[in-house]
Design a protein around this motif. Sequence first.
Motif, short mmCIF file in Angstrom:
data_model
loop_
_atom_site.label_atom_id
_atom_site.label_comp_id
_atom_site.label_asym_id
_atom_site.label_seq_id
_atom_site.Cartn_x
_atom_site.Cartn_y
_atom_site.Cartn_z
N ILE A 135 1.74 1.70 -9.44
CA ILE A 135 1.63 0.33 -9.95
C ILE A 135 1.88 0.37 -11.46
O ILE A 135 1.11 1.00 -12.20
CB ILE A 135 0.25 -0.28 -9.66
CG1 ILE A 135 0.01 -0.38 -8.15
CG2 ILE A 135 0.11 -1.66 -10.32
CD1 ILE A 135 -1.38 -0.87 -7.78
N MET A 156 -1.02 1.54 -2.52
CA MET A 156 0.19 1.64 -3.33
C MET A 156 0.32 3.04 -3.93
O MET A 156 -0.64 3.60 -4.44
CB MET A 156 0.17 0.61 -4.47
CG MET A 156 0.26 -0.84 -4.03
SD MET A 156 1.82 -1.27 -3.22
CE MET A 156 1.22 -1.63 -1.56
N GLY A 183 5.53 -0.17 -1.00
CA GLY A 183 4.49 0.77 -1.31
C GLY A 183 4.33 1.06 -2.79
O GLY A 183 3.56 1.95 -3.18
N ALA A 184 5.05 0.32 -3.64
CA ALA A 184 4.94 0.51 -5.09
C ALA A 184 5.45 -0.75 -5.77
O ALA A 184 6.21 -1.52 -5.18
CB ALA A 184 5.74 1.73 -5.55
N PRO A 224 3.52 -7.03 -2.35
CA PRO A 224 2.88 -5.87 -1.73
C PRO A 224 1.46 -6.15 -1.23
O PRO A 224 1.02 -5.49 -0.28
CB PRO A 224 2.87 -4.82 -2.85
CG PRO A 224 3.99 -5.23 -3.76
CD PRO A 224 3.95 -6.73 -3.74
N PRO A 280 1.89 -5.05 2.63
CA PRO A 280 1.85 -3.64 2.25
C PRO A 280 2.62 -2.74 3.19
O PRO A 280 2.94 -1.60 2.83
CB PRO A 280 0.35 -3.31 2.27
CG PRO A 280 -0.25 -4.31 3.22
CD PRO A 280 0.55 -5.57 3.02
#
Length: 344
Positions: free
Chosen positions: A282, A279, A167-168, A159, A163
């Motif tokens: 996380i 993000m 997104g996570a 990510p 990115p």
Amino acid sequence: MPPWSAELAGRLDHHVIDSALLRGNPLGDPHRRPLLVYVPPGYDDEPRRRYPAVYVTQGYTGQVGMWLNHVPFRRSYPELADAVFAERRAPPAIVVYLDAWTSYGGSQYLDSPATGRYHSYLCDEIVPWVDARYRTLASRDHRAITGKSSGGYAAMVTPMLRPGVFGALATHAGDALFEVAYRPAFPARARLLRDHHDGSYPGFLADFRSRIAGTRPGDLELMEIYAYAAAYSADGDGTVRIPFDDTGAVVPAVWERWLAHDPVLMAARPAHAEALRSMRAIWIDAGAGDEYYLDFGAVAFRRAVQAAGVPGERVHFELFDAGHAGIEYRYPLALAWLCERLAA
């Protein structure tokens, strides 16, 4: 717990991907790769509904068929993931199990002139392939990556590098803080080379390929370091540079190339810090007794995430009572947490 596979509430589809990016890779490894795609209960009953997607990456030496293995008294991860959705512990999602094995045991999910384009294979082939064939919410805000060990490394760095794709993330004992996780092992590896292979990695590789793997001391340990070097410090022509000399001392120029791939240090770079701030979620965890000190890597990565400016409510951090192995029971916890945030 029965020792054989249980019937799933969802469905696990088996595919083979013909990868253009892996075709002609430097190791001659297969470019046709297995891919498992899980769809949750109800997927076939609601043809208009779309779902978040979670991509699952494996640790060093992992290949995708190993997800179906059972250890005594425990369910496999696909069974654990299925239970998350069958028991409605999280919003439903599509779960993708991909393969990035190499004949060195792994790729670290990076592009390398020594192994092949495994980062691009994931981001530019696998993700679009899944989005084209399954009813995903085809947006980085509804797409996550998760893994353990080398797979946890992939979950941290992919990510940051891309990115726009993910997104996570969730990392379980991911490779990080290389000064603590990798460097202390170098003298022992140098001694193995000296005592069994005349101090030579070419000698080790020739010997390793001439017999059954794992039948001499240090086989896995030596191959593991070589695989990391192939990912982190290969020259443009594919020459693999080892980060220590015959005394076990670090070769500074090569070690700097390794550190450039350390997630903790990567997170401090402006572009990567910006990626982390974008993000949606996380998850960071590790066993407090991790034999490779990846608990310290988890602490350091959490601090790097905080320093990058990621809001605390988007971050889950936990150290738990365990070592490095046998922590697959943690995966569905992170999966459920990610799915709640991807579905929001």
